[in-house]
Each structure stands twice: as structure tokens, then as C-alpha cells.
Design a protein around this motif. Sequence first.
Motif, PDB file in Angstrom:
ATOM      1  N   MET A   1       0.637  -1.174   0.001  1.00 51.31           N
ATOM      2  CA  MET A   1       0.031  -0.111   0.126  1.00 51.31           C
ATOM      3  C   MET A   1       0.979   1.343   0.200  1.00 51.31           C
ATOM      4  N   ASN A   2       0.513   2.244  -0.977  1.00 58.35           N
ATOM      5  CA  ASN A   2       1.652   3.244  -1.084  1.00 58.35           C
ATOM      6  C   ASN A   2       0.881   4.120  -0.130  1.00 58.35           C
ATOM      7  N   SER A   3       1.683   5.050   0.671  1.00 53.58           N
ATOM      8  CA  SER A   3       1.100   6.023   1.931  1.00 53.58           C
ATOM      9  C   SER A   3       1.378   7.387   1.095  1.00 53.58           C
ATOM     10  N   ASN A   4       2.195   7.572   0.133  1.00 47.57           N
ATOM     11  CA  ASN A   4       2.423   8.886  -0.638  1.00 47.57           C
ATOM     12  C   ASN A   4       1.218   9.189  -1.422  1.00 47.57           C
ATOM     13  N   PRO A   5       0.358  10.492  -1.432  1.00 47.29           N
ATOM     14  CA  PRO A   5      -0.707  10.778  -2.423  1.00 47.29           C
ATOM     15  C   PRO A   5      -0.278  10.949  -3.564  1.00 47.29           C
ATOM     16  N   PRO A   6      -0.988  10.735  -4.491  1.00 46.19           N
ATOM     17  CA  PRO A   6      -0.574  10.810  -6.048  1.00 46.19           C
ATOM     18  C   PRO A   6      -0.046  12.173  -6.326  1.00 46.19           C
ATOM     19  N   LEU A   7       0.637  12.470  -7.233  1.00 49.74           N
ATOM     20  CA  LEU A   7       1.266  13.588  -7.698  1.00 49.74           C
ATOM     21  C   LEU A   7       0.274  14.354  -8.571  1.00 49.74           C
ATOM     22  N   PRO A   8       0.041  15.754  -8.630  1.00 49.00           N
ATOM     23  CA  PRO A   8      -1.009  16.310  -9.222  1.00 49.00           C
ATOM     24  C   PRO A   8      -0.404  16.293 -10.889  1.00 49.00           C
ATOM     25  N   THR A   9      -1.542  16.071 -11.928  1.00 49.35           N
ATOM     26  CA  THR A   9      -1.187  16.226 -13.118  1.00 49.35           C
ATOM     27  C   THR A   9      -0.889  17.734 -13.567  1.00 49.35           C
ATOM     28  N   SER A  10      -0.308  17.725 -14.754  1.00 53.88           N
ATOM     29  CA  SER A  10      -0.066  19.165 -15.109  1.00 53.88           C
ATOM     30  C   SER A  10      -1.069  20.096 -15.098  1.00 53.88           C
ATOM     31  N   SER A  11      -2.112  19.640 -15.502  1.00 51.91           N
ATOM     32  CA  SER A  11      -3.359  20.701 -15.453  1.00 51.91           C
ATOM     33  C   SER A  11      -4.030  20.926 -14.259  1.00 51.91           C
ATOM     34  N   GLU A  12      -3.657  20.017 -13.310  1.00 54.10           N
ATOM     35  CA  GLU A  12      -4.246  20.345 -11.757  1.00 54.10           C
ATOM     36  C   GLU A  12      -3.190  21.190 -11.124  1.00 54.10           C
ATOM     37  N   ALA A  13      -1.853  21.173 -11.645  1.00 51.63           N
ATOM     38  CA  ALA A  13      -0.692  21.897 -10.905  1.00 51.63           C
ATOM     39  C   ALA A  13      -1.079  23.445 -11.472  1.00 51.63           C
ATOM     40  N   ALA A  14      -1.246  23.533 -12.966  1.00 55.48           N
ATOM     41  CA  ALA A  14      -1.651  25.034 -13.336  1.00 55.48           C
ATOM     42  C   ALA A  14      -2.823  25.548 -12.743  1.00 55.48           C
ATOM     43  N   ARG A  15      -3.847  24.680 -12.364  1.00 53.20           N
ATOM     44  CA  ARG A  15      -4.900  25.420 -11.835  1.00 53.20           C
ATOM     45  C   ARG A  15      -4.492  25.773 -10.460  1.00 53.20           C
ATOM     46  N   ILE A  16      -3.752  24.992  -9.627  1.00 52.09           N
ATOM     47  CA  ILE A  16      -3.336  25.603  -8.129  1.00 52.09           C
ATOM     48  C   ILE A  16      -2.691  26.641  -8.354  1.00 52.09           C
ATOM     49  N   ARG A  17      -1.589  26.793  -9.173  1.00 56.38           N
ATOM     50  CA  ARG A  17      -0.868  27.977  -9.259  1.00 56.38           C
ATOM     51  C   ARG A  17      -1.896  28.974  -9.792  1.00 56.38           C
ATOM     52  N   ARG A  18      -2.581  28.941 -10.612  1.00 60.46           N
ATOM     53  CA  ARG A  18      -3.556  30.133 -10.826  1.00 60.46           C
ATOM     54  C   ARG A  18      -4.497  30.600  -9.745  1.00 60.46           C
ATOM     55  N   GLY A  19      -4.851  29.564  -8.797  1.00 61.31           N
ATOM     56  CA  GLY A  19      -5.500  29.836  -7.623  1.00 61.31           C
ATOM     57  C   GLY A  19      -4.715  30.697  -6.799  1.00 61.31           C
ATOM     58  N   ARG A  20      -3.591  30.405  -6.538  1.00 60.45           N
ATOM     59  CA  ARG A  20      -2.570  30.993  -5.756  1.00 60.45           C
ATOM     60  C   ARG A  20      -2.570  32.464  -6.252  1.00 60.45           C
ATOM     61  N   TRP A  21      -2.358  32.670  -7.709  1.00 63.94           N
ATOM     62  CA  TRP A  21      -2.049  33.896  -7.977  1.00 63.94           C
ATOM     63  C   TRP A  21      -3.315  34.849  -8.029  1.00 63.94           C
ATOM     64  N   ILE A  22      -4.430  34.487  -8.201  1.00 63.80           N
ATOM     65  CA  ILE A  22      -5.737  35.303  -7.931  1.00 63.80           C
ATOM     66  C   ILE A  22      -5.638  35.404  -6.389  1.00 63.80           C
ATOM     67  N   LEU A  23      -5.483  34.489  -5.598  1.00 63.56           N
ATOM     68  CA  LEU A  23      -5.402  34.894  -3.926  1.00 63.56           C
ATOM     69  C   LEU A  23      -4.402  35.966  -3.867  1.00 63.56           C
ATOM     70  N   VAL A  24      -3.215  35.888  -4.270  1.00 53.82           N
ATOM     71  CA  VAL A  24      -2.138  36.902  -4.067  1.00 53.82           C
ATOM     72  C   VAL A  24      -2.832  38.222  -4.827  1.00 53.82           C
ATOM     73  N   LEU A  25      -3.457  38.429  -5.802  1.00 56.77           N
ATOM     74  CA  LEU A  25      -3.937  39.460  -6.417  1.00 56.77           C
ATOM     75  C   LEU A  25      -5.084  40.261  -5.693  1.00 56.77           C
ATOM     76  N   ILE A  26      -6.038  39.330  -5.196  1.00 61.36           N
ATOM     77  CA  ILE A  26      -7.082  39.831  -4.172  1.00 61.36           C
ATOM     78  C   ILE A  26      -6.270  40.665  -2.841  1.00 61.36           C
ATOM     79  N   PHE A  27      -5.339  39.730  -2.430  1.00 56.60           N
ATOM     80  CA  PHE A  27      -4.527  40.336  -1.106  1.00 56.60           C
ATOM     81  C   PHE A  27      -4.064  41.776  -1.549  1.00 56.60           C
ATOM     82  N   LEU A  28      -3.182  41.850  -2.465  1.00 54.55           N
ATOM     83  CA  LEU A  28      -2.610  42.954  -3.170  1.00 54.55           C
ATOM     84  C   LEU A  28      -3.497  44.203  -3.379  1.00 54.55           C
ATOM     85  N   LEU A  29      -4.779  43.887  -4.132  1.00 54.30           N
ATOM     86  CA  LEU A  29      -5.706  44.763  -4.304  1.00 54.30           C
ATOM     87  C   LEU A  29      -6.283  45.321  -2.994  1.00 54.30           C
TER      88      LEU A  29
END
Length: 195
Positions: A1-29
Motif C-alpha cells: 500500500m502506497n502512503s504517498n498521495p498521487p502527484l497532481p497532473t500538469s493541468s491540476e498544478a496549473a490550476r493550483i498556481r492560477r488559484g494562488r495568483w488570484i489569491l495574491v492579487l486579491i490580497f494586493l488589491l
Amino acid sequence: MNSNPPLPTSSEAARIRRGRWILVLIFLLFFGTIFGAGVLRFSGWQPHGTKAHGEMLRPAVDARAVVPKLAGGGDYAWRPAERMWRIVVAPPADCASDCLKLAKDLDVVWQLFGNNADHVEILWIGPRPAGAPDTVSLRQLQPTPELLTALPRVNDPAGVPVYVIDPNGFVILRYAPGTDPGFIRTDVSKLLKLI
């Protein structure tokens, strides 16, 4: 049994980065707006429409204890409950043509207040110049030392300053000699909206 969570796919990683940038922009605004407003406030900047044309006296001069004397005798009471604003002039005794022009200009200013003119009086400290309009709003006062002391820099070598006193008896504005009477009208009109 593998205890490590699965690595996000490239589309999921891009969505996470975009969500972080939106959060940073809202904070700066949000915090950038607050920071910018603070900088403007503490630098002394005010929007053009909120500035008075006259010199705002800070702190305002408390003249409530002064009891002005009417030229004809008797006391002039501040009567705060009546919400009366005062435009005050204290010319020197030898003032002639400049004072006559000022008296006529202030009479026009008073008339332009229209229905709010009932809440404005012109206080003329000392003798009125010959030929000055006999207006209903003008109250002639005696030039007592207590009253003249309440008017900052009243003996201005450049000419006759004009003051505004609020309904409670605080001297709040001073206009330099030669100020355009239209500026006095504009500022007092704004103050009249406060009643």
C-alpha cells in the motif's frame, strides 16, 4: 500500500498556481488600496472639492466666552441653537475705498445664499464705510480688544482679512486680504449644508 498521495497532473498544478495568483492579487488589491489611502491621508492630500479656499484655523479659535458689543449698545449673543454662521470683517479705522468695495461684495455674497441667507450674518467690527449697503444681515459691532484678539492676524499689513465663525462661536476660517468673495460664498455654502 502506497502512503504517498498521487502527484497532481500538469493541468491540476496549473490550476493550483492560477488559484494562488488570484489569491495574491486579491490580497494586493485589498491591502494596496488601504495602504494607498493611508499614504494620501497622512501626506495631507485632500480631494479638490473638499478643500476650503480660506485658511482653516487649526485649532479653531474659541470665542464663545467673548461677548461682542453691538455698536448701538447691548450684547451680541452667539445663539448656537439658531445655527447662524457669521462672516466677520474687522477693518482698521482709516479703511475707505477697499472697505466700501468689501462691504458691497459681502452684501452680494449674502444675497446669493438665497433661502439660506437667514442662517448667515455679516459682522462688521468698527465703523462702516460711507456708502456701504444697509443690509438686513449686517450687524455692526464695537471693536473691543477681546473680540479683536479672537481674530488671528487681524492687523494684516496687506489689507483686511475676512473670517468665518461657526454657530457656536468658534473662528474656523480666515481669508487673506483681497480674497475673491466668490470663494467665501463657496465655502460658506458648503458649511450651510451642515445644518
